[in-house]
Write a protein that holds these residues in place. Structure first.
Motif: not given
Length: 370
Positions: A131-148
């Protein structure tokens, strides 16, 4: 008699066309804006570089076990005409958010999809090529990524991400957050790092480095069992970090401060280990990523040596790939690794790239790597 001042121009008469334009301009702008939104789909492609000359290991004239394929540096957007016009109207974001900053872990899923944990961006790059799709996943709300620091797909392309700050996030195939865990059973996650998934057992294995244990979780996040404990005996760990599940159904664990690779079955029972501390070929100084190909050849990334060492299943040293540097095939503080059926991926962290090598199948069986 006119009362206009001598130097004052008479009022201009608005033409019929101007009146129509003024009357219909809001509607025209709305239609244009809707067209822009409809055509603003941005397509993405892998951004890669290739050497001008062929590279292989071992060097010629020996037969190649690994052949250099390319270096991945991120994802590039190729916007449609409407998206480009929209950028002119509304402005652009000059930040190159598709570029890798500090890639530390990588995994591939079905259809060639790729996930790269980028510690520098506090996010995970998810790319779906069909689908030629790129997305940056960061989480949501209080569940944000800090050190993946770890990524793994399951058979449905759900993506699991370990965050060494003390949590595990699960995303669906579209990148929507499914859930976040901060404990395995009743035991808080102290520093979750390496992860690997077993499609046969339908279990996600998570290394908790500070707890010196491996947790096996169901796809919904429930604890199935745990194993390990601190020590240097069989089945024990001293700061385990990276994990890899082989096609043969064995779990390989980088037992970092025991300077070894520990091997387990999917039930957590020890099946052997190899490695020792040292500064020579076949020794381990700062073992990080581990991966295994279809022939059972084990790839161990060493962050101190800036290389990848190859071993057989019994731990016999076979070959070294790489050295400190910035050229193709050279590494600078590498970390995670992943092997699928055809390729070896190595996160060349401080060179801001992922290096990709093509694996020669059947090589280990012939003994050519020795």
């Amino acid at each position: 008699m006119s009362t206009a001042a001598p130097n004052e121009s008479p009022p201009l008469r608005e033409s019929k066309g101007a009146r129509l334009c003024r009357r219909w301009m809001p509607a025209l702008l709305f239609i244009l804006f809707a067209a822009l939104l409809a055509g603003c789909t941005t397509r993405w492609r892998l951004r890669s570089e290739q050497p001008a000359v062929a590279l292989q290991w071992p060097y010629q004239p020996s037969a190649a076990k690994l052949t250099y394929e390319r270096s991945l540096t991120g994802f590039a957007a190729s916007a449609t005409t409407a998206a480009k016009l929209s950028a002119v109207v509304f402005g652009t974001d000059s930040a190159d958010l598709g570029a890798f900053l500090l890639p530390v872990a990588i995994a591939t899923g079905s259809g060639g999809r790729i996930a790269v944990a980028d510690l520098g961006r506090r996010s995970v790059h998810l790319y779906v090529p069909e689908r030629e799709r790129h997305v940056a996943l960061r989480g949501a709300g209080r569940d944000l990524l800090e050190t993946p620091v770890g990524v793994a797909f399951d058979e449905r392309d759900n993506l699991y991400v370990s965050d060494s700050s003390g949590k595990l996030l699960a995303f669906d195939a579209e990148g929507a957050l499914r859930f976040a865990l901060r404990a395995a059973g009743g035991e808080p996650l102290q520093r979750p790092t390496g992860i690997a998934y077993s499609p046969g057992r339908k279990l996600l294995y998570v290394a908790d480095t500070l707890a010196h244990r491996i947790h096996a979780l169901t796809p919904s996040g429930e604890l199935a069992f745990s194993f390990g404990g601190r020590g240097d005996g069989a089945g024990q760990f001293n700061f385990p970090t990276h994990l890899f599940r082989s096609a043969a159904g064995e779990l390989y664990v980088t037992d970092a401060l025991n300077f070894r690779i520990a091997i387990f079955d999917e039930g957590g029972r020890p099946r052997g280990s190899f490695g020792h501390h040292g500064d020579g070929s076949g020794d381990l100084a700062l073992p990080k990523g581990v991966a295994v190909d279809g022939d059972g050849v084990v790839y161990v990334v060493d962050g101190m040596f800036d290389n990848v060492q190859l071993f057989d299943r019994q731990g016999t040293f076979l070959l070294t790939v790489g050295r400190r540097g910035t050229d193709f095939g050279e590494l600078w503080l590498p970390s995670g690794a992943f092997a699928d059926g055809e390729r070896l991926y190595v996160c060349d962290t401080y060179n801001h790239r992922v290096q990709v090598f093509r694996i020669t199948p059947g090589y280990g069986a012939s003994g050519d790597a020795r």
